[in-house]
Design a protein around this motif. Structure first.
Motif, PDB file in Angstrom:
ATOM      1  N   HIS A  21      -2.060   4.720  -7.000  1.00 24.48           N
ATOM      2  CA  HIS A  21      -0.747   5.254  -7.375  1.00 24.48           C
ATOM      3  C   HIS A  21      -0.851   6.464  -8.287  1.00 24.48           C
ATOM      4  O   HIS A  21       0.145   7.133  -8.536  1.00 24.48           O
ATOM      5  CB  HIS A  21       0.125   4.167  -7.999  1.00 24.48           C
ATOM      6  CG  HIS A  21      -0.345   3.668  -9.333  1.00 24.48           C
ATOM      7  ND1 HIS A  21      -1.260   2.661  -9.466  1.00 24.48           N
ATOM      8  CD2 HIS A  21      -0.016   4.047 -10.576  1.00 24.48           C
ATOM      9  CE1 HIS A  21      -1.464   2.432 -10.748  1.00 24.48           C
ATOM     10  NE2 HIS A  21      -0.732   3.259 -11.444  1.00 24.48           N
TER      11      HIS A  21
ATOM     12  N   ARG B 156       0.836  -1.204   0.000  1.00 22.78           N
ATOM     13  CA  ARG B 156       0.000   0.000   0.000  1.00 22.78           C
ATOM     14  C   ARG B 156       0.866   1.248   0.000  1.00 22.78           C
ATOM     15  O   ARG B 156       0.605   2.207  -0.726  1.00 22.78           O
ATOM     16  CB  ARG B 156      -0.897   0.006   1.233  1.00 22.78           C
ATOM     17  CG  ARG B 156      -2.015  -0.995   1.106  1.00 22.78           C
ATOM     18  CD  ARG B 156      -2.974  -0.871   2.248  1.00 22.78           C
ATOM     19  NE  ARG B 156      -4.218  -1.539   1.910  1.00 22.78           N
ATOM     20  CZ  ARG B 156      -5.280  -1.514   2.674  1.00 22.78           C
ATOM     21  NH1 ARG B 156      -5.255  -0.854   3.811  1.00 22.78           N
ATOM     22  NH2 ARG B 156      -6.371  -2.147   2.314  1.00 22.78           N
ATOM     23  N   ALA B 157       1.911   1.224   0.843  1.00 24.09           N
ATOM     24  CA  ALA B 157       2.803   2.384   0.903  1.00 24.09           C
ATOM     25  C   ALA B 157       3.420   2.624  -0.467  1.00 24.09           C
ATOM     26  O   ALA B 157       3.466   3.760  -0.949  1.00 24.09           O
ATOM     27  CB  ALA B 157       3.891   2.150   1.941  1.00 24.09           C
ATOM     28  N   ALA B 158       3.881   1.533  -1.105  1.00 20.51           N
ATOM     29  CA  ALA B 158       4.501   1.687  -2.420  1.00 20.51           C
ATOM     30  C   ALA B 158       3.517   2.314  -3.397  1.00 20.51           C
ATOM     31  O   ALA B 158       3.868   3.198  -4.178  1.00 20.51           O
ATOM     32  CB  ALA B 158       4.978   0.334  -2.934  1.00 20.51           C
ATOM     33  N   LYS B 159       2.263   1.861  -3.343  1.00 22.07           N
ATOM     34  CA  LYS B 159       1.271   2.400  -4.269  1.00 22.07           C
ATOM     35  C   LYS B 159       0.979   3.858  -3.955  1.00 22.07           C
ATOM     36  O   LYS B 159       0.837   4.682  -4.865  1.00 22.07           O
ATOM     37  CB  LYS B 159      -0.016   1.586  -4.199  1.00 22.07           C
ATOM     38  CG  LYS B 159       0.113   0.241  -4.898  1.00 22.07           C
ATOM     39  CD  LYS B 159      -1.209  -0.471  -4.900  1.00 22.07           C
ATOM     40  CE  LYS B 159      -1.057  -1.880  -5.433  1.00 22.07           C
ATOM     41  NZ  LYS B 159      -2.267  -2.658  -5.209  1.00 22.07           N
ATOM     42  N   SER B 160       0.912   4.175  -2.672  1.00 23.13           N
ATOM     43  CA  SER B 160       0.619   5.568  -2.328  1.00 23.13           C
ATOM     44  C   SER B 160       1.771   6.467  -2.747  1.00 23.13           C
ATOM     45  O   SER B 160       1.596   7.662  -2.947  1.00 23.13           O
ATOM     46  CB  SER B 160       0.347   5.714  -0.830  1.00 23.13           C
ATOM     47  OG  SER B 160       1.559   5.826  -0.129  1.00 23.13           O
ATOM     48  N   LEU B 161       2.965   5.874  -2.892  1.00 21.06           N
ATOM     49  CA  LEU B 161       4.114   6.668  -3.318  1.00 21.06           C
ATOM     50  C   LEU B 161       4.197   6.769  -4.836  1.00 21.06           C
ATOM     51  O   LEU B 161       5.128   7.365  -5.364  1.00 21.06           O
ATOM     52  CB  LEU B 161       5.401   6.063  -2.766  1.00 21.06           C
ATOM     53  CG  LEU B 161       5.531   6.126  -1.247  1.00 21.06           C
ATOM     54  CD1 LEU B 161       6.699   5.296  -0.766  1.00 21.06           C
ATOM     55  CD2 LEU B 161       5.677   7.556  -0.784  1.00 21.06           C
ATOM     56  N   GLY B 162       3.257   6.120  -5.506  1.00 19.72           N
ATOM     57  CA  GLY B 162       3.190   6.294  -6.947  1.00 19.72           C
ATOM     58  C   GLY B 162       3.588   5.084  -7.766  1.00 19.72           C
ATOM     59  O   GLY B 162       3.673   5.173  -8.982  1.00 19.72           O
ATOM     60  N   ALA B 163       3.842   3.949  -7.110  1.00 19.34           N
ATOM     61  CA  ALA B 163       4.242   2.766  -7.861  1.00 19.34           C
ATOM     62  C   ALA B 163       3.000   2.045  -8.380  1.00 19.34           C
ATOM     63  O   ALA B 163       2.030   1.901  -7.644  1.00 19.34           O
ATOM     64  CB  ALA B 163       5.049   1.836  -6.972  1.00 19.34           C
ATOM     65  N   ASN B 164       3.044   1.601  -9.640  1.00 19.03           N
ATOM     66  CA  ASN B 164       1.905   0.812 -10.120  1.00 19.03           C
ATOM     67  C   ASN B 164       2.006  -0.609  -9.554  1.00 19.03           C
ATOM     68  O   ASN B 164       2.970  -0.947  -8.865  1.00 19.03           O
ATOM     69  CB  ASN B 164       1.844   0.826 -11.649  1.00 19.03           C
ATOM     70  CG  ASN B 164       3.105   0.273 -12.284  1.00 19.03           C
ATOM     71  OD1 ASN B 164       3.785  -0.550 -11.685  1.00 19.03           O
ATOM     72  ND2 ASN B 164       3.428   0.747 -13.473  1.00 19.03           N
TER      73      ASN B 164
ATOM     74  N   THR C 167       5.370  -2.507 -10.242  1.00 25.33           N
ATOM     75  CA  THR C 167       6.526  -1.932  -9.551  1.00 25.33           C
ATOM     76  C   THR C 167       6.427  -2.194  -8.055  1.00 25.33           C
ATOM     77  O   THR C 167       7.421  -2.537  -7.412  1.00 25.33           O
ATOM     78  CB  THR C 167       6.601  -0.412  -9.796  1.00 25.33           C
ATOM     79  OG1 THR C 167       6.370  -0.178 -11.179  1.00 25.33           O
ATOM     80  CG2 THR C 167       7.947   0.136  -9.429  1.00 25.33           C
TER      81      THR C 167
ATOM     82  N   PHE D 232       1.863   5.635   7.342  1.00 23.39           N
ATOM     83  CA  PHE D 232       1.127   4.496   7.877  1.00 23.39           C
ATOM     84  C   PHE D 232       1.378   4.316   9.363  1.00 23.39           C
ATOM     85  O   PHE D 232       2.381   4.804   9.906  1.00 23.39           O
ATOM     86  CB  PHE D 232       1.510   3.223   7.134  1.00 23.39           C
ATOM     87  CG  PHE D 232       0.995   3.184   5.730  1.00 23.39           C
ATOM     88  CD1 PHE D 232      -0.172   2.509   5.438  1.00 23.39           C
ATOM     89  CD2 PHE D 232       1.655   3.846   4.713  1.00 23.39           C
ATOM     90  CE1 PHE D 232      -0.663   2.481   4.153  1.00 23.39           C
ATOM     91  CE2 PHE D 232       1.172   3.829   3.419  1.00 23.39           C
ATOM     92  CZ  PHE D 232       0.005   3.139   3.132  1.00 23.39           C
TER      93      PHE D 232
ATOM     94  N   ARG E 219       9.504  -4.246  -6.721  1.00 17.67           N
ATOM     95  CA  ARG E 219      10.496  -3.493  -5.949  1.00 17.67           C
ATOM     96  C   ARG E 219      10.297  -3.659  -4.443  1.00 17.67           C
ATOM     97  O   ARG E 219      11.239  -3.486  -3.679  1.00 17.67           O
ATOM     98  CB  ARG E 219      10.432  -2.000  -6.299  1.00 17.67           C
ATOM     99  CG  ARG E 219      10.800  -1.661  -7.725  1.00 17.67           C
ATOM    100  CD  ARG E 219      12.317  -1.489  -7.916  1.00 17.67           C
ATOM    101  NE  ARG E 219      12.976  -0.736  -6.870  1.00 17.67           N
ATOM    102  CZ  ARG E 219      13.156   0.563  -6.883  1.00 17.67           C
ATOM    103  NH1 ARG E 219      12.719   1.266  -7.882  1.00 17.67           N
ATOM    104  NH2 ARG E 219      13.782   1.152  -5.886  1.00 17.67           N
ATOM    105  N   VAL E 220       9.075  -3.925  -4.018  1.00 17.01           N
ATOM    106  CA  VAL E 220       8.817  -3.921  -2.578  1.00 17.01           C
ATOM    107  C   VAL E 220       8.433  -5.307  -2.051  1.00 17.01           C
ATOM    108  O   VAL E 220       9.008  -5.782  -1.076  1.00 17.01           O
ATOM    109  CB  VAL E 220       7.729  -2.893  -2.228  1.00 17.01           C
ATOM    110  CG1 VAL E 220       7.354  -2.999  -0.763  1.00 17.01           C
ATOM    111  CG2 VAL E 220       8.213  -1.495  -2.550  1.00 17.01           C
TER     112      VAL E 220
END
Lengths: 434, 363
Positions: free
Chosen positions: B81, A333-341, A344, B89, A348-349
Motif C-alpha cells: 500500500h 490485494r486491490a485495496a492494498k494496491s490502491l493504498g489501503a493499509n 483499512t 486485476f 472497508r473491503v
C-alpha cells in the motif's frame, strides 16, 4: 395410465377457448405442456411425499396444536354447562353472590361431573387462575354426591354448608371469567398479567417471572451470539485463508464438538467451572484468585453464557467460513494496491463482504439459543435458566399445558418478529449458508 | 524508450529469484530494466513465472533473493500500500458493496484527499474511460467491458506512475478485447504512464507493447520489441510461441558467413541463417514463417520439394498444408493474388525461401 390420459384430455378441453396458442395436434399448447410435465410433477411429489407427511405430522400439526392449546378453554363449558348459562345473567361487578338458580345449576353440573371425576380436572385448570379452587372442587365433589337435588330449595345455604369458600365472590368471578370456549388467560399469565375485576392488571411484583425470564433469555442470547461472533470470526477467517489441506484439518477440529454428545460437553463444563473445578483450582494455584474468593462460574448466568457459547460456536463458524471462502483474495490485494493499509483493507473491503456470513451465523445462534433447554438446565442454576426451562417445567411438572403453549407461542412470535426485523434491516437475501 | 542501464531505468529487477517451496525456482535469475513511460508486456504460457514477477513488483509476493528497484529505490521491504503502484486485476476486483464512484474514490479517501478534489478526480478518471454516467451504479450492474473500464480508471485515478495489469482482458469476448487493447494503448500514450502488462495472448502482446518479455520456465527467453520478436526470434521457444511457425529438424554441417548448411533428417540439404544453432554436428530446429515461403522454385532462393496435403480457402489467401521433409504440418500461405499458382491436393511442387527468413535455432 389410462386415467392419466383421460384427465389430461379434460385439461385440454377446459383450457380457455379465447385464442389459446395451439400445438400442431390442434390442442392448446398450454394443455399439452401441462400433460407432458405432469408425470415429472407427480414423480417429484412422490419423492417428497414421505418427508412432507412426516413434517406435517410431527412439526406442523404439533405447532398448530400448540397454538390452539394456548387459547383453548373448553373444559369449563364442558363440565359446567348449566352454570355457564346461568352465570351469563349475573353481574360480577356488583360484589354480590349469584342467585339461587345458579347455585342449583352448579349442583346439577357437579353431580354429573363427579361421575367421571372431570371436576378435579376443572379444579386444577381453574387453580392456575386462582389458587385454592382445586381443593374447593375436590371437597365439594365428595359432598355433592349426598346432596338431594329434588328436595333442596336453598342451594346457597347448601353450598355454604359444603364449603364456606363458595360464599367468596372471587371464586365465582373466576369461573365466569374463564367460562368461554376460548381464553386469553394463558397469554396474560405468560406476560405476567392477570384478569382482575377492574380489567387486566399486572400481577404483584414478587410474582412476576415470565417477563423477566423472557427479557433475560433475549439478553443472554444476544450476549452469547455476540461472543460467538467475537470468537468465531478470527477462526473462520483463518480457515478461509489457509491452504485447503490445513483448513480441512482445522475444520475437523471445529466440527469435533458436533460429534460429541451435548450432555457430555455440558457436563464437562460443570467439571471445569465449578468452585472446586479445574479453572478455579488453576487460578488459585497461579495466585490470581484467593482461595476463599473462588469465582462463581457455574449455576449462574456466567455458566450458561460460557457453555452455550462453546456449544453454538460451530453454528457461527460454518456460515462465516462458507461466506469468507467465496471472497476472492484479489479484493484485499486491490485495496492494498490502491493504498489501503491492512486494517483499512480489512475494514472497508473484506468485512462488509463477510457481513452476510455474520448475519446467517447470528440468526442461527440467536434462534437456537433462545430456545435452548439442556445446557441452561444443567449449568444455569436458578439465575441462568431460559424461558424454555420454564416451558419444560409447565409441560412435565405443573402440567399447565395451556401456559406452556402460550409461552411457546410467545417465543415463536418473538423469533418471527426478530426475523422480520432482520429481513427489514439486513435483508434475508444477504444470508448465505454455503 | 528502452532502458539499457540501471541509471535511467524506472523499474529494475536485479538478479531476482523466487521459490515457494524452497526446492523449485519459479523465477530464475530475472534481470529486467523498464524505462519510464514504457509499455512492457510479460508474455508466456501459464506457470512460466510472469504473474509471480508482477506480484513481486506489486508487493504481494516477496523475492526470495535479488532486488527490485522502483525509481532507483529498493522496494523489497515496502508494503504494497506504500508503493503507489496502480493495478488492474484479472477479474477486476471491483468492490461489490461500493458504487462505481465509491470504488474510484477509495484510493483517494485512504490518501485523505479532500472531498471536492476527490470528486473532480473521480469525474476526470471516469470521463477518461467514457463511463461518466455510471458513477452511481454497482459493479454487478455493469457488463464485463464496463467493469474493465472502471477497473482501469480506478488504477489510474490516484495518478500512479506505474500501472500493472494482470491479464485484464482475459474475460472479454474477442471484439471487445481488441477494442479495449486500443483504448488501453491510447490511455498509456496520453498519460505517459509506465505499464507492465501480463498476458498469455501473443496477439495482444504484439499489438500493445513497446517491448515484450517472453517468459518460459521462470526465465526470460527473449526481450525485444514486437517486430523483432516476430521476425527475429532467438530461440525455438519464441519462434513457436509467437505467431505461426514451420519447423524442420536437422543437423548443422557447416557455418559460413552466418549461413548454416544443414542436412535435414531425411537427407535433404538446405541453408538457413545461423542464429542459435551451434557449430557443425549439433542438432538444430529451423524456423520459417508460413508467409515467407513461396510456391515454385526461384533462382537465388533455397528450394526444396513438397507435397500438397490440404488446401483451405480463406479469401485473401489460401492456406496450404504440405508434407516437407518429414514434417506433415508444414503450412504455406499462398496469397490470393492475380495469377497465383493453383495447387491440387496430392500435387508435388517446389517451395522456396530466402536464406535470411529461415532461422536455424536451438534444437
Amino acid at each position: 395410465m389410462v386415467n392419466t390420459a383421460d384427465s389430461s384430455q379434460d385439461i385440454a378441453h377446459s383450457a380457455p377457448v379465447t385464442g389459446p396458442v395451439l400445438g400442431n395436434d390442434g390442442r392448446p399448447l398450454k394443455a399439452s405442456l401441462a400433460r407432458s410435465l405432469r408425470r415429472q410433477k407427480l414423480r417429484a411429489l412422490g419423492l417428497i411425499a414421505p418427508l412432507l407427511i412426516f413434517v406435517l405430522l410431527t412439526f406442523i400439526a404439533p405447532i398448530a396444536d400448540m397454538l390452539f392449546r394456548s387459547v383453548e378453554n373448553n373444559i369449563v363449558g364442558d363440565v359446567l354447562p348449566r352454570t355457564v348459562v346461568a352465570l351469563k345473567d349475573w353481574d360480577e361487578t356488583t360484589g354480590e353472590l349469584p342467585d339461587n338458580a345458579t347455585f342449583k345449576a352448579m349442583a346439577l353440573d357437579l353431580k354429573e361431573a363427579v361421575e367421571d371425576k372431570s371436576h378435579t380436572r376443572l379444579g386444577s385448570r381453574l387453580n392456575y387462575e386462582q389458587s385454592g379452587i382445586s381443593s374447593l372442587f375436590r371437597q365439594t365433589g365428595r359432598k355433592v354426591k349426598r346432596l338431594d337435588v329434588e328436595e333442596t330449595t336453598d342451594f346457597v345455604a347448601a353450598f355454604e354448608d359444603m364449603n364456606k369458600k363458595w360464599m367468596d365472590v372471587e371464586n365465582w368471578q373466576t369461573i365466569k371469567a374463564f367460562s368461554g370456549r376460548f381464553t386469553d388467560g394463558y397469554f396474560l399469565a405468560a406476560a405476567d398479567l392477570t384478569k382482575g375485576p377492574e380489567g387486566i392488571e399486572r400481577v404483584p411484583e414478587n410474582e412476576q417471572i415470565y417477563y423477566t425470564l423472557l427479557l433475560r433469555t433475549l439478553k443472554m442470547s444476544l450476549i452469547i451470539t455476540f461472543s460467538c461472533i467475537l470468537l468465531g470470526y478470527p477462526i473462520a477467517f483463518l480457515l478461509a485463508t489457509l491452504p485447503l489441506r490445513t483448513s480441512n484439518l482445522l475444520l475437523i477440529l471445529v466440527l469435533l464438538p458436533f460429534w460429541t454428545s451435548l450432555l457430555v460437553r455440558t457436563s464437562a463444563w460443570k467439571v471445569l467451572l465449578q468452585q472446586q473445578g479445574v479453572i478455579n483450582d488453576t487460578l488459585v494455584w497461579l495466585g490470581l484468585v484467593a482461595d476463599n474468593a473462588r469465582l462463581e462460574l457455574i449455576n449462574n448466568q456466567t455458566g450458561t453464557i460460557i457453555a452455550m457459547t462453546h456449544i453454538l460456536l460451530p453454528f457461527m463458524i460454518l456460515p462465516l467460513f462458507s461466506v469468507m471462502k467465496t471472497i476472492p483474495p484479489s479484493y484485499v490485494r486491490a485495496a492494498k494496491s490502491l493504498g489501503a493499509n491492512d486494517w483499512t483493507a480489512f475494514w472497508r473491503v473484506y468485512f462488509p463482504q463477510s457481513v452476510p456470513g455474520i448475519g446467517a451465523g447470528s440468526i442461527l445462534c440467536f434462534i437456537l439459543s433462545i430456545g435452548y433447554y439442556i445446557t441452561p438446565e444443567i449449568v444455569g442454576g436458578t439465575k441462568g435458566v431460559f424461558i424454555s426451562n420454564r416451558i419444560a417445567y409447565h409441560i412435565s411438572s405443573s402440567l399447565n399445558w395451556g401456559l406452556a403453549a402460550a409461552l411457546g407461542t410467545l417465543l415463536l412470535v418473538v423469533v418471527l418478529g426478530l426475523y422480520w426485523l432482520y429481513d427489514k434491516f439486513v435483508g434475508i437475501d444477504n444470508v448465505k449458508l454455503g | 524508450m528502452t532502458a539499457t542501464s540501471h541509471d535511467d531505468a524506472f523499474v529494475v529487477f536485479d538478479r531476482v529469484q523466487k521459490s515457494y517451496d524452497g526446492e523449485i525456482l519459479v523465477v530464475k535469475d530475472l534481470n529486467l530494466q523498464i524505462a519510464k513511460g514504457e509499455f512492457l508486456t510479460m508474455l508466456g504460457p501459464s506457470g512460466s513465472g510472469k504473474t509471480t514477477c508482477l506480484m513481486m513488483l506489486a508487493g504481494f509476493e516477496t523475492a526470495t533473493s535479488g532486488d527490485i528497484l522502483l525509481g532507483g529505490n529498493p522496494i523489497n521491504n515496502i508494503p504494497p500500500h506504500k508503493r503507489g503502484i496502480g493495478m488492474v486485476f484479472q477479474n477486476y476486483a471491483l468492490f461489490p458493496h461500493m458504487t462505481v464512484g465509491e470504488n474510484l474514490a477509495f484510493p483517494l479517501e485512504v490518501r485523505k484527499m479532500g472531498k471536492s478534489e476527490r470528486e473532480a478526480k473521480v469525474k476526470r478518471a471516469l470521463d477518461m474511460v467514457q463511463m461518466g454516467e455510471f458513477a452511481g451504479r454497482r459493479p454487478a450492474q455493469l457488463s464485463g467491458g464496463q467493469q474493465q473500464r472502471i477497473a482501469l480508471a480506478r488504477a489510474l485515478v490516484f495518478d500512479a506512475e506505474l500501472v500493472l495489469m494482470d491479464e485484464p482482458l482475459g474475460a472479454l469476448d474477442k471484439q471487445l478485447r481488441e477494442h479495449m487493447q486500443f483504448e488501453i494503448k491510447h490511455i498509456h500514450e496520453n498519460l505517459g504512464i509506465t505499464v507492465v502488462y501480463v498476458t498469455h495472448d501473443q496477439s495482444e502482446a504484439l499489438t500493445m507493447s513497446d517491448r515484450i518479455a517472453v517468459f518460459n520456465d521462470g526465465v526470460i527467453q527473449q526481450l525485444a520489441p514486437p517486430e523483432d520478436l516476430y521476425e527475429r526470434p532467438e530461440n525455438s521457444f519464441c519462434a513457436q510461441f509467437i505467431g505461426e511457425n514451420n519447423t524442420l529438424m536437422g543437423t548443422v554441417e557447416s557455418v559460413t558467413d552466418g549461413v548454416a548448411a544443414i542436412t535435414l533428417d531425411d537427407g535433404a540439404k538446405v541453408r538457413g541463417l545461423a542464429v542459435n544453432c551451434g557449430g557443425p554436428g549439433s542438432r538444430t530446429t529451423m524456423s520459417l514463417r508460413p508467409e515467407r515461403v513461396y510456391v515454385g522454385g526461384e533462382e537465388g532462393l533455397v528450394t526444396t520439394e513438397a507435397e500438397v496435403k490440404e488446401l483451405i480457402y480463406l479469401g485473401d489467401h489460401i492456406r496450404c498444408r504440405m508434407h516437407v521433409h518429414g514434417n506433415d504440418e508444414f503450412v504455406v500461405k499462398v496469397p490470393n493474388a492475380a495469377g497465383h499458382k493453383h495447387l491440387q491436393v496430392g500435387e508435388k511442387t517446389l517451395i522456396s525461401w530466402e536464406t535470411a527468413d529461415c532461422r536455424a535455432l536451438d534444437a
